[in-house]
Design a protein around this motif. Structure first.
Motif, mmCIF file in Angstrom:
data_model
loop_
_atom_site.group_PDB
_atom_site.id
_atom_site.type_symbol
_atom_site.label_atom_id
_atom_site.label_comp_id
_atom_site.label_asym_id
_atom_site.label_seq_id
_atom_site.Cartn_x
_atom_site.Cartn_y
_atom_site.Cartn_z
ATOM 1 N N TRP A 55 18.918 9.909 0.690
ATOM 2 C CA TRP A 55 17.882 9.546 1.658
ATOM 3 C C TRP A 55 18.487 9.517 3.057
ATOM 4 O O TRP A 55 19.448 8.781 3.288
ATOM 5 C CB TRP A 55 17.334 8.171 1.235
ATOM 6 C CG TRP A 55 16.372 7.499 2.170
ATOM 7 C CD1 TRP A 55 15.606 8.071 3.137
ATOM 8 C CD2 TRP A 55 16.071 6.089 2.201
ATOM 9 N NE1 TRP A 55 14.838 7.115 3.763
ATOM 10 C CE2 TRP A 55 15.104 5.900 3.219
ATOM 11 C CE3 TRP A 55 16.507 4.989 1.457
ATOM 12 C CZ2 TRP A 55 14.587 4.632 3.516
ATOM 13 C CZ3 TRP A 55 15.990 3.737 1.762
ATOM 14 C CH2 TRP A 55 15.030 3.558 2.776
ATOM 15 N N ALA B 277 17.237 0.005 -1.707
ATOM 16 C CA ALA B 277 18.110 0.783 -2.595
ATOM 17 C C ALA B 277 18.579 -0.071 -3.769
ATOM 18 O O ALA B 277 18.566 0.371 -4.921
ATOM 19 C CB ALA B 277 19.310 1.308 -1.805
ATOM 20 N N PHE C 88 11.167 6.959 -6.182
ATOM 21 C CA PHE C 88 11.566 6.025 -5.140
ATOM 22 C C PHE C 88 10.406 5.770 -4.175
ATOM 23 O O PHE C 88 10.167 4.638 -3.744
ATOM 24 C CB PHE C 88 12.776 6.565 -4.373
ATOM 25 C CG PHE C 88 13.231 5.645 -3.273
ATOM 26 C CD1 PHE C 88 13.905 4.465 -3.582
ATOM 27 C CD2 PHE C 88 12.970 5.928 -1.937
ATOM 28 C CE1 PHE C 88 14.310 3.600 -2.568
ATOM 29 C CE2 PHE C 88 13.371 5.070 -0.929
ATOM 30 C CZ PHE C 88 14.043 3.899 -1.241
ATOM 31 N N TYR D 124 22.370 6.792 0.829
ATOM 32 C CA TYR D 124 21.666 6.978 2.104
ATOM 33 C C TYR D 124 22.651 7.321 3.206
ATOM 34 O O TYR D 124 23.822 6.997 3.142
ATOM 35 C CB TYR D 124 20.881 5.720 2.467
ATOM 36 C CG TYR D 124 21.728 4.475 2.477
ATOM 37 C CD1 TYR D 124 21.833 3.680 1.336
ATOM 38 C CD2 TYR D 124 22.445 4.113 3.611
ATOM 39 C CE1 TYR D 124 22.637 2.559 1.325
ATOM 40 C CE2 TYR D 124 23.242 2.986 3.606
ATOM 41 C CZ TYR D 124 23.334 2.213 2.463
ATOM 42 O OH TYR D 124 24.137 1.106 2.452
ATOM 43 N N GLN E 14 20.375 10.037 -9.458
ATOM 44 C CA GLN E 14 20.559 9.537 -8.080
ATOM 45 C C GLN E 14 19.649 10.291 -7.127
ATOM 46 O O GLN E 14 18.973 11.241 -7.510
ATOM 47 C CB GLN E 14 22.009 9.710 -7.652
ATOM 48 C CG GLN E 14 22.538 11.109 -7.895
ATOM 49 C CD GLN E 14 23.815 11.387 -7.139
ATOM 50 O OE1 GLN E 14 23.749 11.808 -5.991
ATOM 51 N NE2 GLN E 14 24.954 11.145 -7.757
ATOM 52 N N VAL F 282 20.661 5.068 -5.147
ATOM 53 C CA VAL F 282 20.131 5.588 -3.886
ATOM 54 C C VAL F 282 21.283 5.719 -2.905
ATOM 55 O O VAL F 282 21.888 4.742 -2.503
ATOM 56 C CB VAL F 282 19.067 4.645 -3.283
ATOM 57 C CG1 VAL F 282 18.533 5.233 -1.975
ATOM 58 C CG2 VAL F 282 17.939 4.418 -4.264
#
Lengths: 584, 349
Positions: free
Chosen positions: B43, B57, B281, B70, B40, B68
């Motif tokens: 962000w 994502a 990413f 966030y 993982q 992802v």
């Protein structure tokens, strides 16, 4: 306490032994509360003082000692002028929210005016509207392209505006509307528990309603009004959102106008200036608090809830009923209907435009569709409800005990009271920054959890909760607790079985206030939220930064609808339970 | 600072290179394996969640099986959070994005890990600085907008000199932000185009026009022009005007050249707990697939192979010049921004 001792003297031997233990129990309880409050309040306060006195390094650590933040405050251009404007703004906002809040509460709780439940609905719904859209809604409504000024221009053919919202008057109006629900809830709780016998006696002795209000109702509400007034005055003296958002375009500067930039616009935020302002304010407030404590020394004479039967009866207004109803409706329209209609207009139009006949054709549900079409709300809603409910419950639970300890002037009451007052001086962001540090340093994993958000909310709302319970306890005569004590109840039992049931209206009012305010709080949520602890405030922030006002309004309205439904249901359930407790 | 000449020159030189191969190139297998082991990444973002963050994502997770996570933050919160985490030795974030403002303070604190994604190879130099401190996601363009109900297209100001016309006195608005995307950026643009002396003379004239300062971001300012409260908005985004125009809002933007270009950037955090997942990413974000999501949301992508949804908003497709105000100069505490802020405070506040 003399009565207790007298009564104890008449008790059999073994009971007297039991009573002697109780002051020790009370002291222990008071000490425990003091420790809990100190652990909650002191870390952010220490951070506040550090931030005001030390240079902030690029990595966020503290550097050399400095007085720059304080000299910055004093050296500001035109500090006297902006100081005077700040006092005007705070004093007028406080005065109006007290007058309107108290009169509305009196009509609702004391008279048989029609549509009284509307006042509660108004309060709960308006507290559910996030401030990030409430202020722009008022700015639009009263602004140059708002319906009032448009109507004036159409009527007179004039080019100008009927009034300018970007003025001290505009600031006072918007700030007052923001405090009105709290003021109303506080007064309502106090009027509800107060015994109506004195008012009835005045009426029976031939006093008119006006005389009765002036001679009995207002003096009885004085301690609550004084405490609330002081509270709102300090909070408005510290407010920077409304002065900045309303005054900037007209070039109006208050003491806090620059603090807005330091905190909201600077990267990283310069918390030093805001902290210094708060420290100065703390010193001033300490003076005010001292005066206040002198004034409320004789608070016990305001106790109207006694052991002698307690059943407030509404006062028949007779031919003046319409006036009472009118007041309720006027408040409802101003605090709720107008802003909601404005927000609906903004949310239903594809872009922000003046209210005109031609614009009605373009009304659309697109903004609601966009907002409802995005996924992921369930998690946000769940997180928000959990944190807000937990914060409200913990705060009120703590404040029932503290309110009682302080109002009864039991052990450590002065220092407990002062500690609880401290968070009032902390700007939201300063508190959040301090909490972030606490979470990162804590031996248990707290950072990026919902727990730390709840703790931050509890600290932030302690003084609010206190205003509700303290005012409530003041009205309960000591004789009830003393009787319980004589019968052998421990302090815990007295609190649980005597004080809490009588305090129920104040506890409920405080709970709803904190629950709704915590759920719409933006600055704490943004700074403390991690990837797994996002709340609805974060979604609103995301749209406010990236989207149009129409979309923000749509999301805000849907959110307010959900929150006010939850709060109303809760309120009704509690009211029924409360009624059973009161035996009404 | 860079004008369009630099911009276009860079773009056209690159167009001659055999870049097509890059578009198809895949990240190294080693990076993918390491990234997958980290499972993982976190962000911190200020981008639109529903249109950009979540689609990116989800697509990334579908492709690599890496989650992802966030968190929405503004620039000041990002700086506060990352510096505090670094001090406590408990870093949570792997990546953060910004309109540039948080780059100087975090680079000063030594909290950015230099990294240049391979997918950036075909991008214009603007998007990949030598320092490798950040990668440009897109450039956004600030310019003058006007309410089409209040101002006819023929009468609208076309050049900076037109803004000095007395008929606009008190009818123009800009944000009171102290970032390069506000009045200080306008001042910087004027000074760099006209030179110090002429530029200052112009700004002194402009200050007589009583431009209204409204608190709020560029979107808030544009909404006030759309509602008719002000006739003209300065330093507003052209893509915002296009989005609102599509909903038939009475708004138009002017090609007042050179426009101010503001980079949206993303950077890797120093000592990021999941550096490989973060790097992978970034490779995905700058690939054609990732940039298509950016384009779909209405932004002009930095990727030269992915055209903006509305061609008019980008300098190449829309044919306009611009002055780039790069993240490096967005520190309020150092030159040149500090100097521009001083001029702003003296003339316009």
């Amino acid at each position: 306490m003399t009565e207790v001792i007298d009564a104890a003297a008449a008790l059999p031997q073994q009971r007297r032994a039991g009573l002697a233990k109780r002051p020790a129990q009370t002291n222990l309880l008071a000490l425990a509360m003091l420790l809990v409050i100190a652990c909650l309040v002191l870390p952010p306060v220490v951070t506040l003082v550090q931030n005001s006195l030390f240079v902030m390094n690029p990595d966020g650590s503290h550097g050399a000692f400095t007085l720059d933040n304080f000299t910055h405050l004093v050296s500001e251009k035109g500090i006297l002028a902006s100081g005077w404007k700040s006092i005007q703004f705070a004093a007028l906002s406080t005065l109006f929210s007290l007058v309107f809040g108290a009169s509305l509460a009196w009509v609702v709780e004391r008279t048989d005016a029609p549509h009284r439940s509307l006042a509660y609905l108004m309060t709960v719904v308006s507290l559910g509207i996030p401030l990030i859209i409430y202020v722009p809604a008022w700015l639009f409504l009263l602004g140059p392209v708002g319906p009032f000024n448009e109507f004036y221009r159409n009527l007179t053919g004039n080019d100008g505006n009927l009034f300018s919202v970007n003025s001290i008057a505009g600031m006072v109006v918007i700030e007052t509307l923001g405090w009105l629900p709290m003021s109303f809830l506080l007064f309502a709780a106090s009027f509800r528990t107060a015994n109506a016998e004195l008012e009835e006696a005045a009426r029976m002795s031939g006093a008119g309603i006006l005389t009765m209000v002036l001679r009995i109702s207002i003096p009885l509400a004085a301690p609550a009004a004084l405490a609330t007034g002081l509270f709102i005055f300090i909070k408005t003296l510290q407010a920077f959102d409304v002065p900045k958002l309303v005054g900037t375009s007209a070039g109006i500067k208050l003491l806090t106008t620059d603090i807005y930039d330091d905190i909201r616009a600077a990267v990283p935020p310069r918390v030093g200036h805001a902290s210094a302002y708060s420290v100065v304010l703390t010193v001033l407030v300490a003076g005010l608090m001292y005066l206040y404590s002198r004034l409320s020394l004789n608070a016990s004479r305001f106790a109207t809830v006694t052991g002698k039967g307690f059943r407030p009866r509404p006062l028949p207004l007779g031919r003046l009923r319409w006036l009472g109803g009118g007041l309720i409706w006027a408040n409802c329209i101003v605090v709720l209907v107008l802003p909601i209609l404005t927000l609906l207009w903004i949310a239903l139009t594809p872009f922000v435009r003046p209210v005109r006949v031609a614009a009605f054709k373009s009304l659309t549900l697109d903004n609601f569709r966009v907002v409802l079409g995005s996924q992921g709300y369930l998690e946000l809603i769940a997180n928000t409800l959990i944190t807000a409910a937990a914060a409200a419950s913990i705060t009120m639970a703590l404040m029932v005990v503290c309110g009682w300890l302080v109002a009864r002037r039991l052990a450590f009451h002065a220092v407990t009271d002062q500690l609880i007052t401290l968070p009032m001086i902390l700007p939201g962001i300063v508190l959040s920054v301090a909490m972030m540090d606490v979470a990162l340093r804590a031996p248990i994993p707290l950072y990026s959890t919902l727990t730390i958000v709840v703790i931050a909310f509890v600290v932030h709302f302690l003084p609010f909760g206190m205003r509700y319970t303290y005012g409530g306890v003041l009205q309960i005569h000591k004789e009830l607790e003393e009787s319980a004590g004589v019968c052998g109840a421990s302090p815990g039992k007295i609190l649980l079985k005597v004080v809490m049931p009588l305090l129920w209206p104040a506890i409920m009012a405080g709970w709803v206030f904190i629950f709704l305010n915590a759920s719409r709080d933006l600055s704490t949520a943004i700074i403390l939220a991690g990837p797994d602890t996002k709340t609805i405030a974060v979604a609103i922030f995301d749209r406010a930064v990236n989207g149009e006002l129409s979309e923000v309004a749509a999301l805000g309205l849907l959110w307010s609808l959900l929150m006010s439904t939850i709060a109303t249901v809760f309120y009704l359930v509690m009211k029924r339970r409360g009624s059973m407790v009161f035996g009404l | 600072m860079q004008t369009r000449r630099g911009f276009i020159a860079g773009a056209s030189t690159l167009a001659l290179l055999p870049t097509a191969g890059f578009a198809q190139s895949q990240p190294a297998a080693e990076l993918i394996a390491k990234a997958k082991a980290e499972r993982q990444l976190v962000w911190y973002t200020g981008m639109v969640v529903s249109q950009v963050v979540r689609p990116l994502a989800e697509k990334f997770q579908a492709k690599y099986g890496i989650e992802v996570r966030y968190a929405t933050t503004g620039d000041s919160d990002t700086v506060l959070k990352i510096t505090s985490q670094a001090r406590a030795g408990k870093m949570e974030a792997d990546l953060f994005d910004s309109p540039g403002t948080s780059i100087p303070p975090l680079s000063k604190a030594g909290l950015i890990e230099p990294f240049a994604p391979e997918a950036l190879a075909k991008y214009a130099p603007t998007f990949k600085p030598q320092s490798q401190l950040y990668s440009g996601i897109y450039a956004l363009y600030l310019t003058t907008t006007y309410n089409t109900d209040l101002v006819k297209a023929a009468e609208a100001p076309k050049s900076y000199d037109d803004l000095l016309d007395p008929k606009w006195r008190g009818k123009m608005v800009w944000s009171d932000t102290r970032a390069i995307s506000g009045p200080p950026g306008f001042i910087g643009n004027v000074l760099s185009v006209m030179g110090q002396d002429k530029g200052m003379a112009y700004l002194r004239e402009l200050s007589k026009q009583k431009i209204v300062r409204e608190p709020g971001n560029q979107r808030v300012i544009l909404d006030k022009v759309i509602s008719g409260q002000y006739a003209i908005g300065l330093m507003t985004y052209n893509h915002h005007a296009v989005i609102s125009r599509a909903k038939e809002a009475p708004i138009a933007w002017v090609k007042m050249e050179p426009l101010v270009a503001n980079l949206g950037v993303i950077a890797l955090v120093k000592n990021a707990p999941r550096p490989n997942a973060a790097k992978l990413f970034l490779e995905f974000m700058f690939s054609d697939d990732g940039q298509k999501i950016i384009a779909e949301a209405g932004y002009p992508p930095g990727n030269p192979d992915v055209p903006p949804k509305d061609p008019s908003i980008g300098p190449v497709t829309g044919n306009f010049t611009s002055t780039l105000l790069a993240p490096e100069i967005s520190s309020q505490e150092s030159e040149p921004l500090a100097g521009w802020l001083k001029i702003y405070d003296e003339l316009f506040k």
